[in-house]
Scaffold this active site. Structure first.
Site, PDB file in Angstrom:
ATOM      1  N   ASP A   8      55.880  87.464-100.262  1.00 23.37           N
ATOM      2  CA  ASP A   8      55.794  88.921-100.493  1.00 23.37           C
ATOM      3  C   ASP A   8      56.014  89.786 -99.240  1.00 23.37           C
ATOM      4  O   ASP A   8      55.225  90.715 -98.983  1.00 23.37           O
ATOM      5  CB  ASP A   8      54.433  89.282-101.119  1.00 23.37           C
ATOM      6  CG  ASP A   8      54.181  88.581-102.451  1.00 23.37           C
ATOM      7  OD1 ASP A   8      55.031  87.799-102.886  1.00 23.37           O
ATOM      8  OD2 ASP A   8      53.106  88.819-103.041  1.00 23.37           O
ATOM      9  N   ASP A  46      56.440  89.993-105.283  1.00 22.13           N
ATOM     10  CA  ASP A  46      55.554  90.676-106.224  1.00 22.13           C
ATOM     11  C   ASP A  46      56.442  91.660-106.991  1.00 22.13           C
ATOM     12  O   ASP A  46      57.161  92.463-106.371  1.00 22.13           O
ATOM     13  CB  ASP A  46      54.469  91.412-105.417  1.00 22.13           C
ATOM     14  CG  ASP A  46      53.138  91.497-106.131  1.00 22.13           C
ATOM     15  OD1 ASP A  46      52.782  90.566-106.879  1.00 22.13           O
ATOM     16  OD2 ASP A  46      52.438  92.525-105.933  1.00 22.13           O
ATOM     17  N   HIS A  48      56.210  94.010-110.275  1.00 22.06           N
ATOM     18  CA  HIS A  48      55.424  94.543-111.394  1.00 22.06           C
ATOM     19  C   HIS A  48      56.188  95.577-112.225  1.00 22.06           C
ATOM     20  O   HIS A  48      56.857  96.456-111.653  1.00 22.06           O
ATOM     21  CB  HIS A  48      54.168  95.239-110.860  1.00 22.06           C
ATOM     22  CG  HIS A  48      53.220  94.355-110.113  1.00 22.06           C
ATOM     23  ND1 HIS A  48      52.707  93.187-110.624  1.00 22.06           N
ATOM     24  CD2 HIS A  48      52.667  94.491-108.868  1.00 22.06           C
ATOM     25  CE1 HIS A  48      51.873  92.643-109.736  1.00 22.06           C
ATOM     26  NE2 HIS A  48      51.845  93.405-108.654  1.00 22.06           N
ATOM     27  N   HIS A  52      51.866  98.019-115.231  1.00 17.86           N
ATOM     28  CA  HIS A  52      51.071  96.824-114.921  1.00 17.86           C
ATOM     29  C   HIS A  52      49.577  97.116-114.913  1.00 17.86           C
ATOM     30  O   HIS A  52      49.137  98.123-114.351  1.00 17.86           O
ATOM     31  CB  HIS A  52      51.496  96.207-113.575  1.00 17.86           C
ATOM     32  CG  HIS A  52      51.047  94.791-113.447  1.00 17.86           C
ATOM     33  ND1 HIS A  52      49.925  94.433-112.728  1.00 17.86           N
ATOM     34  CD2 HIS A  52      51.517  93.645-114.007  1.00 17.86           C
ATOM     35  CE1 HIS A  52      49.751  93.124-112.838  1.00 17.86           C
ATOM     36  NE2 HIS A  52      50.709  92.625-113.607  1.00 17.86           N
ATOM     37  N   HIS A  81      52.306  99.480-106.730  1.00 20.04           N
ATOM     38  CA  HIS A  81      53.048  98.810-105.655  1.00 20.04           C
ATOM     39  C   HIS A  81      54.053  97.835-106.247  1.00 20.04           C
ATOM     40  O   HIS A  81      53.881  97.353-107.365  1.00 20.04           O
ATOM     41  CB  HIS A  81      52.087  98.044-104.720  1.00 20.04           C
ATOM     42  CG  HIS A  81      51.375  96.919-105.408  1.00 20.04           C
ATOM     43  ND1 HIS A  81      50.274  97.100-106.215  1.00 20.04           N
ATOM     44  CD2 HIS A  81      51.656  95.592-105.464  1.00 20.04           C
ATOM     45  CE1 HIS A  81      49.883  95.943-106.711  1.00 20.04           C
ATOM     46  NE2 HIS A  81      50.717  94.996-106.286  1.00 20.04           N
ATOM     47  N   LYS A 106      56.775  87.247-109.430  1.00 24.99           N
ATOM     48  CA  LYS A 106      55.463  87.096-110.068  1.00 24.99           C
ATOM     49  C   LYS A 106      54.864  88.458-110.348  1.00 24.99           C
ATOM     50  O   LYS A 106      55.284  89.454-109.747  1.00 24.99           O
ATOM     51  CB  LYS A 106      54.529  86.280-109.166  1.00 24.99           C
ATOM     52  CG  LYS A 106      54.312  86.941-107.818  1.00 24.99           C
ATOM     53  CD  LYS A 106      53.587  86.017-106.871  1.00 24.99           C
ATOM     54  CE  LYS A 106      53.347  86.711-105.558  1.00 24.99           C
ATOM     55  NZ  LYS A 106      52.457  87.872-105.640  1.00 24.99           N
ATOM     56  N   CYS A 151      47.746  87.067-101.722  1.00 20.63           N
ATOM     57  CA  CYS A 151      48.841  86.229-102.228  1.00 20.63           C
ATOM     58  C   CYS A 151      49.093  84.987-101.383  1.00 20.63           C
ATOM     59  O   CYS A 151      49.354  83.915-101.927  1.00 20.63           O
ATOM     60  CB  CYS A 151      50.085  87.072-102.419  1.00 20.63           C
ATOM     61  SG  CYS A 151      49.826  88.208-103.812  1.00 20.63           S
TER      62      CYS A 151
HETATM   63  C1  VGL Z   1      49.176  91.258-103.268  1.00 21.83           C
HETATM   64  C2  VGL Z   1      47.494  92.608-104.044  1.00 21.83           C
HETATM   65  C3  VGL Z   1      48.225  92.906-105.180  1.00 21.83           C
HETATM   66  C4  VGL Z   1      49.691  90.355-102.182  1.00 21.83           C
HETATM   67  C5  VGL Z   1      49.911  91.538-104.395  1.00 21.83           C
HETATM   68  O1  VGL Z   1      50.927  90.131-102.086  1.00 21.83           O
HETATM   69  O2  VGL Z   1      48.857  89.862-101.394  1.00 21.83           O
HETATM   70  N1  VGL Z   1      47.958  91.788-103.110  1.00 21.83           N
HETATM   71  N2  VGL Z   1      49.439  92.364-105.337  1.00 21.83           N
HETATM   72 ZN    ZN Z   2      50.717  93.029-106.868  1.00 18.91          ZN
END
Ligand code: VGL
Ligand code: ZN
Length: 203
Positions: A8, A46, A48, A52, A81, A106, A151
């Site tokens: 990510d 990530d 979404h 979401h 995000h 994801k 993550c």
């Molecule tokens: C993440 C919070 C929400 C991450 C992703 O990549 O760590 N944290 N979505």
């Molecule tokens: Zn996320």
């Protein structure tokens, strides 16, 4: 075979992003530098939909970092995000993506969050990352990216559960919350994972 997992490294987790990780940008030169040590490099993203269920904006009366139940699981609510197709979801242009052979997305199901690159938080659906790595003969995975306490950490825990020799590269990741990261590190070590510095990659 050793694989490097870039977790990510997207604008929304970098300084100035919607869910910025302090000093998150400092890991990028390290990730670029260490890639050449690995025969296989993969990335997670990530990704979404706007509706979401992890976004506070989709829960009336809730603010970012409040909690709720989502699909029966405790859920931290985040600022919007990594919305599919938006700038914040893109990989940093500073990250070298040339050697990345596959990207695993994801968090696409609005009804469940997905911190790990392998499974959603309810372990209901696999992204295919585990089978991909096993199919390529990977025995050891090394991890960096954002965020360490979410993550990256949960991806490391699933890698351990899937039987990979798992190493987190500590200077190639940064946490959202330092206490959460201390706890996550403890758990990773207890489950048999390794935590090293990029200078300690021994090959
Ligand atoms: C993440 C919070 C929400 C991450 C992703 O990549 O760590 N944290 N979505
Ligand atoms: Zn996320």
């Amino acid at each position: 075979m050793n694989a490097l997992l870039l977790t990510d490294v997207q604008y929304d987790f970098l300084p100035g992003g919607a869910l910025e990780v302090t000093d998150g940008d400092l890991i990028i030169p390290i990730l670029n530098q260490i890639q050449k040590k690995f025969e296989l490099v993969v990335a997670t993203q990530d990704w979404h939909p706007k509706d979401h269920g992890s976004f506070a904006s989709n829960h009336k009366g809730k603010n970012p970092f409040d909690t709720t139940l989502l699909g029966g699981l405790d859920q931290i609510l985040w600022p919007d995000h990594c919305v599919q197709g938006e700038k914040g979801a893109e990989f940093s242009s500073q990250l070298n993506m040339h050697a990345v052979e596959a990207v695993f997305r994801k968090g696409t199901d609005p009804g469940i969050d997905s911190y790990s690159g392998f499974f959603d938080n309810g372990k209901k659906k696999s992204t295919g990352l585990g089978d991909f790595l096993k199919g390529r003969g990977v025995m050891r995975v090394f991890l960096g990216g954002l965020a360490a306490d979410f993550c990256v950490g949960f991806t490391a825990l699933d890698a351990l559960e899937l039987g990979f020799d798992t190493t987190l590269i500590e200077d190639a990741t940064k946490p959202i919350d330092q206490n959460g990261w201390n706890n996550m590190k403890q758990t990773i070590l207890e489950k048999g994972g390794n935590i090293i510095s990029s200078s300690g990659i021994g090959f």
